[in-house]
Design an enzyme around this catalytic site. Structure first.
Site, PDB file in Angstrom:
ATOM      1  CG  HIS A  61      -2.141  -0.863   1.010  1.00 22.40           C
ATOM      2  ND1 HIS A  61      -2.911  -1.298   2.054  1.00 22.40           N
ATOM      3  CD2 HIS A  61      -2.698  -1.361  -0.120  1.00 22.40           C
ATOM      4  CE1 HIS A  61      -3.902  -2.041   1.575  1.00 22.40           C
ATOM      5  NE2 HIS A  61      -3.795  -2.101   0.267  1.00 22.40           N
ATOM      6  CG  HIS A 100       2.188   0.812   4.916  1.00 17.30           C
ATOM      7  ND1 HIS A 100       2.520   0.647   6.237  1.00 17.30           N
ATOM      8  CD2 HIS A 100       0.849   1.031   4.889  1.00 17.30           C
ATOM      9  CE1 HIS A 100       1.423   0.747   6.974  1.00 17.30           C
ATOM     10  NE2 HIS A 100       0.390   0.984   6.185  1.00 17.30           N
ATOM     11  CD  GLU A 114      -1.251  -0.173   9.921  1.00 17.28           C
ATOM     12  OE1 GLU A 114      -2.287  -0.825   9.823  1.00 17.28           O
ATOM     13  OE2 GLU A 114      -0.745   0.444   8.990  1.00 17.28           O
TER      14      GLU A 114
END
Lengths: 658, 577
Positions: free
Chosen positions: B70, B73, B199
């Site tokens: 993603h 990231h 996260e």
């Protein structure tokens, strides 16, 4: 540390290593060459094979008509083919903690070991090894179960009778241990015990040893294994290759600094160059097709076949074979082709890059898409209606004793237009062909064995420098047929330790050290002192805690404080509880400095007398003698405890404590 | 005291541009290098000047690890490696390595070709950056250098997403970006890291089961279609798109629906190929059936052509604008259009152009594969970390989770540029000589007795980098030192009206009664030995009752020797035979 050798076959090894309270089985190879003694299992009724005469000894005393058949001048056992298992009596197999698998060819005996022996351990293998190994097992089970044979021949195995049989049956060894194939249920149960590992993954066994698979470059997911503790390292090298074929390249550097290197799985064809063989394969194939004949390639369903297909993919157009159908027939043909495409991270760099595009890593995907390559589960069904000649057929089993290949032998054997090309090195092609003689079809022998040859292995060993090498005895002498080729054997210093089936070797190394962990509290309390430049020592008193083979050192708990009581004055009468012994002392007490120190402490009247080994100091006021020598000090005094302890401490100042 | 420092350069109390610096055991590691979807200026990328103000990135960092593909990231990776300048290793899994450059190129095209920005990374830079990537396999222990090792675990989330365990000596950190909702398949060893960095995107939500959400989603889609509407599902081309495709495909098949499903061309089609080739990186169920039928070959789902947009009748599309009903199946970062319409904004300002009225129905469904509170707690149970550090979440929501976690242990949530320092207390590995260890084991008997701890004495030799623990005797030998014997001989005067042998015997009896548990011997050569202390008796010539005891002991028996001399000085009790 001991090594139990359960298989005598150098490329299908099965060894058990006992190392630091763990029992580790290295590979689980199944010697299938025994099936060459059996009659082929035809898929459709074969009048030829069913009319063979039974065998009766020349003098007529032994009649084994039912069990043994005379075929093309040789005697074969008429029964379901049996395999030669690893030795099961040498040690109790239920004590095995783990089994490490190096590649899918070396796990075929797994169900015999993990089932019905009381085995309760874990099997470690990489994912491709497991998946393709499962396919190969499934294929063999399928081949056997497709053509069930009611009879199971056992009489011929009687020692007295076997002695009377003609060769090669007479010379077959351990025939009593030969077993029929396992069932799919046993395969599933055995494979459910497999735990997947990745290359360079560190797997802890009971906290005592660590095992780790390394890429060996031989086949998809094939591995060598490192078995090590903090201070000892054993490398297990099995089927490795330095050639650039489809698998990830071999990891050589991690094998460095081994105490013992167990070397198995070298090439079975030390004189055949794989590249040359591949060229011969292609040219013979093209020649036969052009002449209107068919080509039969008996092969395993995974492994070299991927390289053969890739080679043909490049070769087809240039040899104008674009219209020739290629068939791959196996119950697992589809699965094998599909699986090969999804193991990108186990492939060589070139193939990995293709996946990033994204494209299938093997070109056989394109061969299938363009209908050049077709795969079928068996000769029955679709294949029989779609089959066109001349064609090329890849099918198993390479022993020519079972599987669809038997049918093609019966079908094509009589025509000299056809060619059979052997590519698998596991079986002698003459023995494989024996029950089909006389044959009109051409036979070409192009064994492709990409495993290490003697030249490569000596170079490798020079590089990684193990202290000791253990190998099958076959590698310590030239092959029987080429006894003058001293280059076809291992020559090492010190010489390798050879093993054979049923050997038990004591591996030559002594363990000296073990890893312990000092807990922070204790570590902080240590007082190091420098003994020599760069070398410090500290005395350690600690409590050892051992759990799961891991040792930790903790501070010694302080004794509970003595409760104040009336008996307090008697405390002195209690003998001392020694928690910490006194350290050993080292060094010497220098006379001048010692005298100076005495003076500082008010001891001035000292008469010094020289002796052979040192000096005697007479402390006249205190009537005390101190004998100073190079390696000893002796204090002789009256019962004057304060004085004695003072002198003691003064002496200790000059000495190092260990 | 050794410590681990964690500094977020992005994603500290924020969602987007994940970039976390970890300093552990003298090594510096950058975890992720993402961009922020909500900004178009400098704030788009992490603030690398935090490092570069003191020197080059390559000198500072030992490695960079990318958790998944993603863009929040990995979106800043080419900027970091090619424009700021970094030449060290970048680690990511195979699927991430495959897909990451495609998303980066897509991102670059939108930014440079469509929005016309300059001073952005080029296609060549993406290629050069990817050359620095070292692919990671699951569970492979990668030795970055002699001391630093990393190990990747399956994380679910999206194809190739990984949790990483970073270890230096006995200190370690686990970084998990996102946790799969099929938590059972995302597994990690009980590795007891010093810190678990996680996260917390969905920190406050404890979502109902996946199945319920799937049913809800299908119901909403179905209702809209029934009404004759069109459904738009804006979704990342990779990951959730495939998951939803599988879901819709099976639903269509079951319900015998005819409405067409489209995905926007380009990325998604390519993405499906990746899923096919990397099927071993998906979950068990998908990979088991792949030989019979590859789940990523769809029957009902086709590529979209722009001309279809105005076709009458119901349809379903992924990644397309202006339709009847929109279902947001994931988290929307602040500043994005998605975030705005989800918050009920009905007028959108299109870039530089007129405003756009939002008339369609907006539905939100949390389908995103990010970790929720439950997933994080589950991970904590598995890995048993000593401390917890939260990133990639909104501050307020993080606080909630922090509160939950802090009931159990320390939880940190540093903001960008702020450093969280965690002191570790590692044990010291030492090599003990096997003979010493075995001697101690033998002393304690075959089974360890927890009430009677076994005490071990030895000498620790510290030479260069090696620590060896051996017995004192062996230490002397190894260091080439001579032993120095220190002995004491003590004269004790005693009045005892007996013959010398009798006195000696009386001493023997006395000591026997006082010293329990010691070896005391009366030797025929006229001595008494207590352990290795020698006691002799002689009487003076003048007075045969005045005895002189000679006690002799070595320094190793100092305590006992000192005790004995004091004891005997008091004389022998009467009544001894």
């Amino acid at each position: 540390m001991k090594l139990y050798c359960l298989s005598g076959h150098p490329t299908l090894p099965c060894n058990v290593l006992k190392f630091k309270s763990t029992t580790i089985m290295l590979d689980c190879g199944l010697d299938t060459t025994s099936v060459l003694n059996f009659l082929p299992l035809p898929l459709v009724h074969s009048p030829r094979l069913s009319k063979l005469p039974g065998w009766v000894s020349k003098d007529g005393t032994i009649n084994l008509e039912k069990e043994l058949k005379d075929c093309a001048g040789r005697v074969f056992v008429d029964s379901q083919p049996e395999f030669c298992l690893p030795e099961r009596e040498l040690l109790d197999l239920s004590t095995i903690d783990v089994i490490l698998i190096s590649n899918y060819h070396c796990m075929m005996a797994l169900p015999y070991i993990t089932e019905h022996t009381g085995f309760t351990g874990t099997v470690y293998a990489t994912e491709p090894t497991l998946q393709i190994g499962r396919l190969l097992m499934e294929e063999v089970v399928n081949f056997m179960e497709r053509v069930p044979k009611a009879q199971s021949a056992t009489c011929w195995k009687n020692k007295e009778i076997q002695r009377m049989l003609p060769g090669p049956l007479k010379d077959a060894v351990d025939v009593w241990t030969w077993k029929r194939c396992y069932s799919m249920q046993e395969v599933n149960s055995a494979l459910s015990k497999v735990q997947l590992v990745g290359y360079s993954q560190k797997v802890e066994l009971f906290g005592a040893v660590q095992v780790s698979p390394l890429s060996s470059g031989y086949s998809l997911g094939s591995s060598n294994w490192i078995i090590q503790s903090h201070h000892e390292k054993v490398s297990y090298v099995s089927g490795s290759s330095l050639l650039t074929t489809h698998p990830q390249p071999m990891d050589q550097s991690s094998l460095k600094n081994s105490d013992v290197l167990i070397l198995t799985g070298l090439t079975q064809m030390p004189t055949a160059n794989p590249d040359g063989m591949l060229g011969e394969f292609c040219s013979n194939l093209a020649m036969t097709i052009r002449a209107g004949g068919n080509v039969l390639v008996p092969c395993y369903s995974s492994g070299v076949i991927y390289d053969l297909l890739e080679c043909l993919y490049q070769f087809i157009e240039s040899a104008s074979l674009g219209t020739t159908p290629f068939y791959f027939i196996s119950p697992v043909a589809n699965s094998s082709l599909e699986f090969s495409q999804i193991f990108a991270e186990w492939l060589c760099h070139n193939k990995q890059t293709k996946v990033y595009l994204p494209e299938p890593p093997f070109p056989h995907a394109e061969l299938i898409q363009t209908n050049k390559l077709k795969h079928y589960p068996s000769i029955h069904g679709d294949f029989s209606s779609e089959f066109r000649q001349p064609c090329v057929v890849f099918t198993g089993h390479p022993s020519l004793r079972f599987g669809d290949v038997v049918h093609f032998m019966e079908l094509w054997g009589k025509s000299s237009l056809n060619t059979i090309i052997f590519t698998e090195p596991d079986f002698s092609y003459l023995d494989a062909l024996a029950p089909y003689q006389p044959l009109a079809m051409k036979c070409v022998y192009c064994p492709i064995d990409t495993r290490l040859n003697f030249h490569q292995v000596s170079k490798l060993l020079k590089e990684v420098q193990p202290l000791h090498v253990v190998c099958p005895e076959q590698y310590t002498q030239p092959p029987l047929t080429q006894s003058h080729r001293s280059d076809l054997m291992l020559e090492l210093q010190p010489p390798p330790m050879p093993y054979r089936r049923c050997s038990v070797l004591n591996l030559p190394f002594r363990r000296r050290y073990e890893r312990v962990y000092i807990l922070p509290e204790l570590a902080n309390s240590l007082v190091p002192s420098e003994i020599k430049p760069g070398v410090s020592v500290a005395t350690v008193s600690a409590v050892v805690h051992s759990k799961d083979n891991k040792h930790t050192l903790q501070s010694v708990p302080k004794p509970p404080p003595v409760a104040p009581s009336k008996k307090r004055k008697r405390v002195m009468d209690e003998p001392p509880v020694v928690m910490t012994p006194k350290p050993l002392l080292s060094g010497a007490v220098p006379l001048e400095a010692f005298l100076a120190t005495l003076q500082k402490h008010g001891i001035t009247e000292v008469k010094v007398e020289e002796t052979a080994d040192g000096h005697i100091l007479h402390l006249q006021a205190e009537d005390t003698l101190i004998q100073l020598e190079e390696d000893g000090t002796h204090i002789v005094c009256d019962n004057n405890e304060p004085l004695r302890t003072t002198l003691r401490d003064l002496v200790l100042r000059f000495l190092q404590k260990l | 005291m050794p410590e681990i420092n964690v500094t977020p350069l992005g994603a500290g109390q924020d969602v987007g541009r994940s970039c976390i610096l970890v300093s552990i055991g003298g090594k510096n590691i950058m975890l992720d290098c993402g961009m922020h979807m909500g900004y178009n200026d400098d704030r788009r990328f992490p603030d690398f000047s935090y490092i570069t103000q003191n020197g080059r990135l390559t000198d500072f960092l030992d490695c960079v690890i990318i958790s998944h593909f993603h863009l929040d990231h990995c979106g800043a990776l080419p900027y970091m490696s090619e424009m700021v300048g970094y030449d060290g290793p970048i680690y990511m899994t195979h699927p991430t390595k495959a897909i990451c450059p495609i998303l980066l190129e897509d991102f670059r095209k939108i930014t440079v070709d469509k929005k016309g920005e300059t001073n952005f990374f080029t296609s060549q830079m993406i290629k050069d950056c990817m050359k620095k990537v070292v692919p990671l396999n699951l569970h492979q222990t990668v030795q970055v250098d002699d001391e630093l090792e990393i190990k990747a675990y399956y994380a679910g989330h999206v194809l190739g997403a990984a949790m990483v365990h970073i270890k230096v000596g006995s200190e370690s950190v686990v970084y998990t970006v996102s946790r799969n909702k099929h938590a059972a398949t995302a597994w990690i060893d009980k590795c007891r890291p010093d810190i678990l960095i996680s996260e917390s995107t969905y920190a406050t939500t404890i979502r109902d089961s996946k199945r319920c959400r799937e049913r809800d989603f299908l119901k909403k889609v179905h209702e809209s279609i029934e009404r004759g509407g069109k459904v738009l599902i804006p979704v990342f081309a990779l990951g959730r798109a495939q998951e939803l495709c599988i879901l819709l495909e099976t639903f269509w098949e079951r319900m015998n629906l005819k409405a067409p499903i489209y995905f926007s061309t380009g990325l998604t089609e390519k993405a499906n190929h990746y899923y096919k080739l990397f099927i071993t990186w998906t979950n068990q169920k998908i990979r088991k059936t792949f030989v019979q039928r590859n789940m990523f070959e769809f029957k009902h789902i086709k590529a979209f052509d722009r001309s279809y947009a105005d076709n009458p009748g119901p349809m379903l599309i992924g990644k397309f604008k202006r339709q009847c009903s929109v279902i947001m199946p994931g988290y929307c970062v602040q500043g994005t259009i998605g975030h705005k319409i989800l918050n009920g904004q009905r007028k959108l300002e299109m870039e530089g152009r007129a405003t756009l009225d939002v008339k369609l129905q907006v539905e939100y469904m949390s389908f995103s594969a990010h970790a929720d509170a439950k997933g994080i707690m589950q991970l904590i149970r598995m890995a048993e970390p000593r401390n917890m550090l939260l990133v990639h979440g909104e501050a307020v929501k993080m606080e909630f989770l922090k509160g939950k976690i802090e009931q159990e242990f320390n939880c940190y949530m540093p903001a960008n540029g702020e450093t969280a320092t965690i002191t570790t207390n590692p044990s010291v590995p030492v090599d003990i000589s096997l003979s010493l260890l075995k001697r101690e084991m033998a002393l304690g008997g075959s089974l360890p007795d927890p009430k009677k701890p076994r005490t071990m004495h030895g000498t620790l030799i510290m030479k260069e980098n090696s620590l060896k623990l051996v017995s004192s005797e062996q230490a002397l030998k190894e260091l080439g030192l001579n032993e120095h014997q220190l002995r004491f001989t003590c004269r004790v005067q005693l009045q005892d009206p007996h013959s010398d042998p009798d006195t000696l015997h009386r001493i023997y009896t006395h000591l026997k009664s006082v010293l329990k548990g010691y070896t005391i011997q009366h030797l025929p050569d006229g001595t008494v030995m207590v352990e290795s202390i020698v006691i002799k008796v002689s009487s003076s010539a003048e007075d045969s009752n005045a005895k002189v005891l000679l006690l002799s002991w070595s320094y190793q028996d100092e305590d006992l020797g000192s005790f004995l001399s004091t004891l005997l000085k008091k004389g022998l009790p009467s009544g001894l035979c």
